[in-house]
Design a protein around this motif. Structure first.
Motif, PDB file in Angstrom:
ATOM      1  N   TRP A  49       0.880  -1.171   0.000  1.00  0.00           N
ATOM      2  CA  TRP A  49       0.000   0.000   0.000  1.00  0.00           C
ATOM      3  C   TRP A  49       0.910   1.211   0.000  1.00  0.00           C
ATOM      4  O   TRP A  49       1.749   1.369   0.887  1.00  0.00           O
ATOM      5  CB  TRP A  49      -0.884   0.010   1.246  1.00  0.00           C
ATOM      6  CG  TRP A  49      -1.864  -1.112   1.278  1.00  0.00           C
ATOM      7  CD1 TRP A  49      -1.815  -2.212   2.095  1.00  0.00           C
ATOM      8  CD2 TRP A  49      -3.033  -1.264   0.478  1.00  0.00           C
ATOM      9  NE1 TRP A  49      -2.874  -3.031   1.842  1.00  0.00           N
ATOM     10  CE2 TRP A  49      -3.644  -2.475   0.848  1.00  0.00           C
ATOM     11  CE3 TRP A  49      -3.613  -0.496  -0.527  1.00  0.00           C
ATOM     12  CZ2 TRP A  49      -4.821  -2.930   0.262  1.00  0.00           C
ATOM     13  CZ3 TRP A  49      -4.784  -0.950  -1.112  1.00  0.00           C
ATOM     14  CH2 TRP A  49      -5.371  -2.149  -0.715  1.00  0.00           C
ATOM     15  N   TYR A  50       0.803   2.071  -1.008  1.00  0.00           N
ATOM     16  CA  TYR A  50       1.634   3.260  -1.118  1.00  0.00           C
ATOM     17  C   TYR A  50       0.781   4.390  -1.691  1.00  0.00           C
ATOM     18  O   TYR A  50      -0.436   4.224  -1.850  1.00  0.00           O
ATOM     19  CB  TYR A  50       2.890   2.969  -1.948  1.00  0.00           C
ATOM     20  CG  TYR A  50       2.628   2.635  -3.400  1.00  0.00           C
ATOM     21  CD1 TYR A  50       2.911   3.552  -4.392  1.00  0.00           C
ATOM     22  CD2 TYR A  50       2.098   1.398  -3.757  1.00  0.00           C
ATOM     23  CE1 TYR A  50       2.667   3.246  -5.722  1.00  0.00           C
ATOM     24  CE2 TYR A  50       1.853   1.092  -5.076  1.00  0.00           C
ATOM     25  CZ  TYR A  50       2.134   2.014  -6.057  1.00  0.00           C
ATOM     26  OH  TYR A  50       1.892   1.713  -7.377  1.00  0.00           O
ATOM     27  N   MET A  57       5.884  -5.236   4.181  1.00  0.00           N
ATOM     28  CA  MET A  57       7.253  -4.777   4.439  1.00  0.00           C
ATOM     29  C   MET A  57       7.670  -3.594   3.573  1.00  0.00           C
ATOM     30  O   MET A  57       8.650  -2.936   3.857  1.00  0.00           O
ATOM     31  CB  MET A  57       8.248  -5.921   4.219  1.00  0.00           C
ATOM     32  CG  MET A  57       8.079  -7.069   5.190  1.00  0.00           C
ATOM     33  SD  MET A  57       8.246  -6.582   6.912  1.00  0.00           S
ATOM     34  CE  MET A  57       9.965  -6.168   6.984  1.00  0.00           C
ATOM     35  N   HIS A  58       6.954  -3.310   2.508  1.00  0.00           N
ATOM     36  CA  HIS A  58       7.372  -2.261   1.573  1.00  0.00           C
ATOM     37  C   HIS A  58       6.387  -1.097   1.526  1.00  0.00           C
ATOM     38  O   HIS A  58       6.511  -0.217   0.704  1.00  0.00           O
ATOM     39  CB  HIS A  58       7.553  -2.842   0.175  1.00  0.00           C
ATOM     40  CG  HIS A  58       8.482  -4.008   0.160  1.00  0.00           C
ATOM     41  ND1 HIS A  58       9.831  -3.880   0.389  1.00  0.00           N
ATOM     42  CD2 HIS A  58       8.258  -5.322  -0.021  1.00  0.00           C
ATOM     43  CE1 HIS A  58      10.403  -5.074   0.329  1.00  0.00           C
ATOM     44  NE2 HIS A  58       9.483  -5.954   0.096  1.00  0.00           N
ATOM     45  N   GLY A  59       5.410  -1.085   2.340  1.00  0.00           N
ATOM     46  CA  GLY A  59       4.417  -0.022   2.342  1.00  0.00           C
ATOM     47  C   GLY A  59       3.523  -0.160   3.560  1.00  0.00           C
ATOM     48  O   GLY A  59       3.874  -0.817   4.531  1.00  0.00           O
ATOM     49  N   GLY A  67       8.868   1.708   3.731  1.00  0.00           N
ATOM     50  CA  GLY A  67       7.870   2.546   3.078  1.00  0.00           C
ATOM     51  C   GLY A  67       6.590   2.663   3.874  1.00  0.00           C
ATOM     52  O   GLY A  67       6.423   2.027   4.906  1.00  0.00           O
ATOM     53  N   ALA A  68       5.679   3.490   3.379  1.00  0.00           N
ATOM     54  CA  ALA A  68       4.396   3.699   4.049  1.00  0.00           C
ATOM     55  C   ALA A  68       3.338   4.085   3.020  1.00  0.00           C
ATOM     56  O   ALA A  68       3.647   4.384   1.866  1.00  0.00           O
ATOM     57  CB  ALA A  68       4.517   4.790   5.105  1.00  0.00           C
ATOM     58  N   GLU A  96       9.442   4.971  -5.156  1.00  0.00           N
ATOM     59  CA  GLU A  96      10.889   5.032  -4.905  1.00  0.00           C
ATOM     60  C   GLU A  96      11.214   5.029  -3.412  1.00  0.00           C
ATOM     61  O   GLU A  96      12.302   4.632  -3.012  1.00  0.00           O
ATOM     62  CB  GLU A  96      11.493   6.291  -5.538  1.00  0.00           C
ATOM     63  CG  GLU A  96      11.382   6.343  -7.052  1.00  0.00           C
ATOM     64  CD  GLU A  96       9.998   6.787  -7.534  1.00  0.00           C
ATOM     65  OE1 GLU A  96       9.680   6.451  -8.688  1.00  0.00           O
ATOM     66  OE2 GLU A  96       9.242   7.431  -6.787  1.00  0.00           O
ATOM     67  N   GLU A  97      10.280   5.481  -2.598  1.00  0.00           N
ATOM     68  CA  GLU A  97      10.505   5.553  -1.155  1.00  0.00           C
ATOM     69  C   GLU A  97      10.047   4.295  -0.412  1.00  0.00           C
ATOM     70  O   GLU A  97      10.202   4.214   0.800  1.00  0.00           O
ATOM     71  CB  GLU A  97       9.756   6.754  -0.582  1.00  0.00           C
ATOM     72  CG  GLU A  97      10.238   8.077  -1.109  1.00  0.00           C
ATOM     73  CD  GLU A  97       9.358   9.230  -0.681  1.00  0.00           C
ATOM     74  OE1 GLU A  97       9.904  10.227  -0.187  1.00  0.00           O
ATOM     75  OE2 GLU A  97       8.117   9.130  -0.822  1.00  0.00           O
ATOM     76  N   CYS A  98       9.515   3.324  -1.119  1.00  0.00           N
ATOM     77  CA  CYS A  98       8.976   2.122  -0.476  1.00  0.00           C
ATOM     78  C   CYS A  98       9.961   0.967  -0.455  1.00  0.00           C
ATOM     79  O   CYS A  98       9.583  -0.184  -0.632  1.00  0.00           O
ATOM     80  CB  CYS A  98       7.674   1.712  -1.154  1.00  0.00           C
ATOM     81  SG  CYS A  98       6.299   2.768  -0.695  1.00  0.00           S
TER      82      CYS A  98
END
Length: 109
Positions: free
Chosen positions: A6-7, A31-33, A69-70, A76-78
């Protein structure tokens, strides 16, 4: 990224239940968002390659690390390796995209 995270492009500006996206290559969800992870490590720059393995940061720095990320971040930030310095008391700004991640091994079948 949309399959596992989720981003900013798909989150609707909010967090979501863990497990509603596919797991990553390690079998882990979220783990990535979704939410960035608050960790107790102190923020510092990596100066040599060996410092990137379980870094805890310099003792003299009071800022801690928010990692990964969040829901509000760009693709790119995730990255799970993304590190953001924050004050331990979060003073001066809301961090409604920060949480923590819990991992455990699977129970008996």
């Amino acid at each position: 990224l949309a399959r596992v995270a989720w981003y900013c492009a798909n989150s609707g500006d909010s967090t979501h239940r863990v497990g509603t996206k596919e797991a990553n290559a390690f079998g882990l969800h979220g783990m990535h968002g979704n939410v960035a992870e608050w960790v107790w490590d102190r923020f510092g720059l990596y100066r040599v390659a060996g410092e990137t393995e379980n870094p805890t940061g310099p003792d003299e720095n009071e800022r801690r690390v928010v990692r990964g990320g969040a829901w509000k971040f760009s693709p790119e930030e995730c990255r799970s390796s993304r590190r953001i310095p924050v004050q331990p008391d979060f003073s001066g700004y809301p961090l409604n995209y920060v949480g923590f991640r819990v991992a455990r091994s699977a129970g008996p079948s």
